[in-house]
Design a protein around this motif. Structure first.
Motif, mmCIF file in Angstrom:
data_model
loop_
_atom_site.group_PDB
_atom_site.id
_atom_site.type_symbol
_atom_site.label_atom_id
_atom_site.label_comp_id
_atom_site.label_asym_id
_atom_site.label_seq_id
_atom_site.Cartn_x
_atom_site.Cartn_y
_atom_site.Cartn_z
ATOM 1 N N PHE A 73 0.830 -1.209 0.000
ATOM 2 C CA PHE A 73 0.000 0.000 0.000
ATOM 3 C C PHE A 73 0.866 1.263 0.000
ATOM 4 O O PHE A 73 0.536 2.250 -0.667
ATOM 5 N N ALA A 74 1.966 1.227 0.728
ATOM 6 C CA ALA A 74 2.877 2.378 0.734
ATOM 7 C C ALA A 74 3.389 2.644 -0.679
ATOM 8 O O ALA A 74 3.445 3.793 -1.134
ATOM 9 N N SER A 75 3.742 1.589 -1.394
ATOM 10 C CA SER A 75 4.255 1.715 -2.758
ATOM 11 C C SER A 75 3.188 2.265 -3.697
ATOM 12 O O SER A 75 3.453 3.163 -4.509
ATOM 13 N N PHE A 76 1.976 1.755 -3.579
ATOM 14 C CA PHE A 76 0.869 2.206 -4.430
ATOM 15 C C PHE A 76 0.612 3.699 -4.250
ATOM 16 O O PHE A 76 0.609 4.474 -5.211
ATOM 17 N N TYR A 77 0.401 4.102 -3.019
ATOM 18 C CA TYR A 77 0.052 5.505 -2.760
ATOM 19 C C TYR A 77 1.228 6.450 -3.017
ATOM 20 O O TYR A 77 1.049 7.564 -3.510
ATOM 21 N N ASN A 78 2.437 6.010 -2.694
ATOM 22 C CA ASN A 78 3.608 6.844 -2.943
ATOM 23 C C ASN A 78 3.776 7.118 -4.447
ATOM 24 O O ASN A 78 4.063 8.237 -4.860
ATOM 25 N N THR A 79 3.562 6.094 -5.254
ATOM 26 C CA THR A 79 3.677 6.254 -6.710
ATOM 27 C C THR A 79 2.642 7.238 -7.242
ATOM 28 O O THR A 79 2.926 8.027 -8.148
ATOM 29 N N LEU A 80 1.439 7.212 -6.647
ATOM 30 C CA LEU A 80 0.377 8.108 -7.109
ATOM 31 C C LEU A 80 0.500 9.511 -6.526
ATOM 32 O O LEU A 80 -0.336 10.376 -6.822
ATOM 33 N N MET A 123 10.060 7.873 -0.423
ATOM 34 C CA MET A 123 9.395 7.357 0.767
ATOM 35 C C MET A 123 10.287 7.536 1.993
ATOM 36 O O MET A 123 11.503 7.380 1.904
ATOM 37 N N LYS A 124 9.674 7.861 3.130
ATOM 38 C CA LYS A 124 10.427 7.972 4.370
ATOM 39 C C LYS A 124 10.203 6.708 5.191
ATOM 40 O O LYS A 124 9.060 6.344 5.480
ATOM 41 N N LEU A 125 11.276 6.025 5.537
ATOM 42 C CA LEU A 125 11.198 4.751 6.264
ATOM 43 C C LEU A 125 11.843 4.921 7.637
ATOM 44 O O LEU A 125 13.032 5.209 7.744
ATOM 45 N N ILE A 126 11.043 4.742 8.679
ATOM 46 C CA ILE A 126 11.535 4.899 10.049
ATOM 47 C C ILE A 126 11.533 3.519 10.704
ATOM 48 O O ILE A 126 10.473 2.927 10.927
#
Length: 472
Positions: free
Chosen positions: A195-202, A236-239
């Motif tokens: 989901f992170a990948s989907f929304y980040n791409t959009l 993307m920011k990954l914590i």
């Protein structure tokens, strides 16, 4: 005397990929079979999981390709995401697949019982009581297979409970009204990262919080690190090594209190939070414990043939624990029903089940990670091959990726294979077959891989483990 139309050889409770495939195999084996479903045929996978998410992710892949059209010698394109149309397509794909399951039930003469099932003690197997649906009544069978699946975990003490408004589970994430400007994803397993990948791409400004020290923590460390760098490069920011202490809802936002690795608390505000912190089995109100099945941390305890220890009662799929994968459920169910039918299937094991994550880049793996292999006492030979060294990958415009293989130095056994990059969710099956057939490095190295294909990298990675790689 029970009504004959309510008597079966086998009743399957749950029509997900495990349940419906098991029912079909039972029918093929000559059993009078029924399947009970409280919602849509196809279960979560077809309706709210595997299939609709892949439809969404395909859209984001096309979006990404359009954004990069100039790299392929095409005119510059600025794509616009019409989220209602994207969701409409995804739901249409799900509906088509669910209708396909209904057709298969009819074709195989499987009785579909609509309603919510629970078990009641009985012989030779527990009876199945169905309520709240057209199929209301009591049904008996010689054998009952529970395939009720699992659902997303929530953590009430930290406020990680989807509310359908600003705090989403996978269900809300599949049918958004709009693309959030700022998105916070809690959990970096397959569901969270997809989901992170989907929304980040959009276009969402996306932050992912992971409690462990790396994203995709079940994957090999090299793959996790590769994907981390790739997603970070995409913005993307990954914590990592962080804990969400609580969520505070505003009128149009949610603020998370996040405890960082150094102990400091950081406040992160987003339009929407997606909670993806694990899975729990659907064991409540099923009667499983009442009839004597053992439950361990919301999952049913079974042997390698799905037997619960209660005469005539079996359990398969997500209900029985990890890996929570559709293909695991399907195979587990078929092994179970073939054993019931008196055949001699191999006992079900999870060591040759591939895991696939459909983010960008894709991730796929089977078998042991390098770290696990060493923990188990293996002296290993490790091969790696980059997509950049493969002609097909470069021609596709997909030069970012890696394939890693782990072999036992003494026996040549393929202990594990791990990949990140374009189409690796398709490539992984080659290594699954290699493991299932117990091939060694010698057979893989002697296999001729077609050129130009991405699959050549599987060959090269194996060659590299033994100092024989050609193209690096």
């Amino acid at each position: 005397m029970a009504d004959a139309k309510n008597q079966f050889d086998l009743i399957v409770v749950g029509s997900g990929p495990g349940g419906y495939a098991t029912a079909i195999r039972a029918s093929q084996l000559g059993m009078k079979t029924a399947i009970v479903e409280r919602a849509e045929l196809g279960g979560i996978c077809l309706n709210w999981g595997c299939i609709p998410t892949k439809a969404l992710l395909r859209t984001s892949e096309v979006f990404h390709m359009m954004e990069n059209a100039e790299k392929y010698g095409l005119g510059k394109v600025k794509p616009v995401a019409h989220i209602e149309k994207i969701v409409e397509r995804s739901r249409g794909v799900s509906k088509q697949m669910a209708n396909g399951v209904a057709f298969l039930m009819k074709k195989n003469k499987i009785t579909v019982i609509e309603g919510t099932a629970s078990l009641k003690a009985g012989k030779p197997a527990p009876s199945v009581v169905v309520k709240d649906g057209k199929g209301e009544g009591t049904y008996t069978a010689k054998h009952v297979i529970m395939a009720t699946g699992a659902r997303a975990r929530s953590i009430p003490q930290a406020g990680l409970v989807p509310d359908g408004d600003r705090i989403w589970s996978y269900r809300e994430a599949l049918v958004p009204k709009e693309v959030p400007k700022k998105l916070l994803v809690i959990g970096s397993g397959a569901i969270g990262i997809e989901f992170a990948s989907f929304y980040n791409t959009l276009g969402s400004e996306t932050t992912v919080i992971e409690a462990l020290d790396r994203i995709l923590p079940v994957e090999d460390a090299d793959i996790s690190n590769f994907v981390d760098k790739s997603l970070t490069k995409q913005g993307m920011k990954l914590i990592k090594s962080a804990q969400v202490q609580g969520l505070e809802k505003g009128k149009n936002s949610v603020t998370a209190s996040v405890k960082l690795k150094d102990g400091k608390i950081e406040k992160i505000t987003a339009d929407v939070v997606i909670v993806a912190v694990g899975i729990v089995g659907n064991v409540e109100n099923t009667g499983l414990e009442e009839v004597g099945a053992k439950i361990d941390r919301t999952h049913v305890t079974v042997d390698g043939f799905g037997r619960t220890g209660v005469p005539g009662l079996y359990a398969i799929g997500d209900l029985t624990g990890p890996p929570w994968l559709a293909h695991k459920a399907t195979h587990e169910g078929i092994v179970c029903v073939e054993k019931i039918a008196g055949q001699n299937p191999h006992e079900f094991k999870t060591n040759n089940i591939a895991g696939c994550t459909y983010c960008h880049p894709q991730v796929a793996s089977v078998g042991m990670t390098e770290a696990v292999a060493k923990e188990k006492g293996h002296k290993v030979k490790v091969g790696r091959f980059p997509f950049l060294g493969n002609g097909k990958a470069v021609a596709l415009g997909e030069p970012d990726g890696i394939i890693k293989t782990v072999f036992d130095e003494k026996t040549g056994e393929l202990l594990g294979a791990h990949m990140a990059g374009a189409e690796v969710t398709e490539l992984i099956q080659g290594f699954v077959i290699a493991r299932q057939a117990e091939l060694t490095e010698a057979e893989i190295m002697e296999t001729i891989f077609p050129h130009p294909t991405l699959s050549e990298m599987m060959h090269e990675s194996t060659l590299d483990a033994y100092g024989r790689a050609i193209h690096i």
